[in-house]
Design a protein around this motif. Sequence first.
Motif, mmCIF file in Angstrom:
data_model
loop_
_atom_site.group_PDB
_atom_site.id
_atom_site.type_symbol
_atom_site.label_atom_id
_atom_site.label_comp_id
_atom_site.label_asym_id
_atom_site.label_seq_id
_atom_site.Cartn_x
_atom_site.Cartn_y
_atom_site.Cartn_z
ATOM 1 N N UNK A 83 0.834 -1.202 0.000
ATOM 2 C CA UNK A 83 0.000 0.000 0.000
ATOM 3 C C UNK A 83 0.863 1.244 0.000
ATOM 4 N N UNK A 84 0.228 2.390 -0.182
ATOM 5 C CA UNK A 84 0.943 3.655 -0.026
ATOM 6 C C UNK A 84 1.383 3.806 1.424
ATOM 7 N N UNK A 85 2.491 4.512 1.664
ATOM 8 C CA UNK A 85 2.956 4.698 3.043
ATOM 9 C C UNK A 85 1.932 5.429 3.896
ATOM 10 N N UNK A 86 1.843 4.998 5.145
ATOM 11 C CA UNK A 86 0.956 5.631 6.124
ATOM 12 C C UNK A 86 1.803 6.095 7.297
ATOM 13 N N UNK A 87 1.571 7.309 7.746
ATOM 14 C CA UNK A 87 2.295 7.861 8.893
ATOM 15 C C UNK A 87 1.492 7.620 10.167
ATOM 16 N N UNK A 88 2.181 7.149 11.206
ATOM 17 C CA UNK A 88 1.540 6.865 12.490
ATOM 18 C C UNK A 88 2.320 7.600 13.578
ATOM 19 N N UNK A 89 1.626 8.282 14.456
ATOM 20 C CA UNK A 89 2.301 9.052 15.497
ATOM 21 C C UNK A 89 2.974 8.130 16.509
ATOM 22 N N UNK A 90 3.900 8.699 17.261
ATOM 23 C CA UNK A 90 4.617 7.931 18.265
ATOM 24 C C UNK A 90 3.740 7.487 19.421
ATOM 25 N N UNK A 91 4.171 6.384 20.083
ATOM 26 C CA UNK A 91 3.475 5.817 21.253
ATOM 27 C C UNK A 91 2.053 5.373 20.888
ATOM 28 N N UNK A 92 1.915 4.815 19.689
ATOM 29 C CA UNK A 92 0.643 4.275 19.235
ATOM 30 C C UNK A 92 0.772 2.763 19.080
ATOM 31 N N UNK A 93 -0.204 2.033 19.579
ATOM 32 C CA UNK A 93 -0.158 0.586 19.416
ATOM 33 C C UNK A 93 -0.591 0.225 17.998
ATOM 34 N N UNK A 94 0.323 -0.349 17.244
ATOM 35 C CA UNK A 94 0.046 -0.741 15.869
ATOM 36 C C UNK A 94 -0.653 -2.090 15.793
ATOM 37 N N UNK A 95 -0.233 -3.009 16.643
ATOM 38 C CA UNK A 95 -0.758 -4.371 16.617
ATOM 39 C C UNK A 95 -1.076 -4.794 18.041
ATOM 40 N N UNK A 96 -2.238 -5.379 18.232
ATOM 41 C CA UNK A 96 -2.635 -5.900 19.537
ATOM 42 C C UNK A 96 -2.526 -7.420 19.528
#
Length: 252
Positions: free
Chosen positions: A22-35
């Motif tokens: 996919x196109x790149x996605x920006x995610x802010x710091x201290x965010x849970x990406x995977x549970x």
Amino acid sequence: MNRSYPDLFSTEEARLMESLASDPVTVRGRTRLIKAGIPLRRSLYLTRGMVGRYCTDRQGGRQFLGIHIPGDFFDIDAYVLPWLHHDVVTLNEVEVTATGHDRLDALRETEPDLYHKLWRVSLIDSSIHRYWIFRLGRLAGKARVANFLIEMFVRLYARGLCGIDRYDLPLSQNELAEIAGMTSVHVNRLLGELRLDGLCTVSDGIVSLGNLPALARAGHYSPDYLYLAPSVAAEIQQLLGLRVAMDKAALG
């Protein structure tokens, strides 16, 4: 991917993998990406920033299992396993791309050599995890902290993500303590010793390197478990003084 694994993926293979993502996605710091325990249908590739894997106990205590840097396919295990048994959190602002597992399935038929190489990436990741177990189980005190700090330098430098004098490490002292399996107070004292010894200084998310060979010796460090490209491995051995040490040993 060919920049992260220059001895493994060709430029054409890297372009193919990019076309599947996919196109790149920006995610802010201290965010849970995977549970932990949530079924996954895609695998994430880190193009910028750092993420950490961790497990928690029933009281909410956290144990870091690994740190991933740009160029890592950090959850490819979930392509074969239905889910991950741990959480993944961003340590700073990151950029990721996603590749659907159905597209990885297609590679098995159309690009079997490339498909096989993805599993080598996963095996290298597993090798790093085993080394983390060694670090926690056999190294103590200053050696354990020095070992982690030199590892992060080697992994970043091998991918052209830092110079020889400093690198970014977006970890708090408490998180560094979690990685080292120590209290924050103990880690603070050991960081002070490393600074006084002129080996390195950790401050405000930056590790300033004073003496790479001495830091590697303090951490009892060898990068063999990273399976680096031969030319990169040779350069890093020289930087860490490992080649010199081996030559002296051979001379008696």
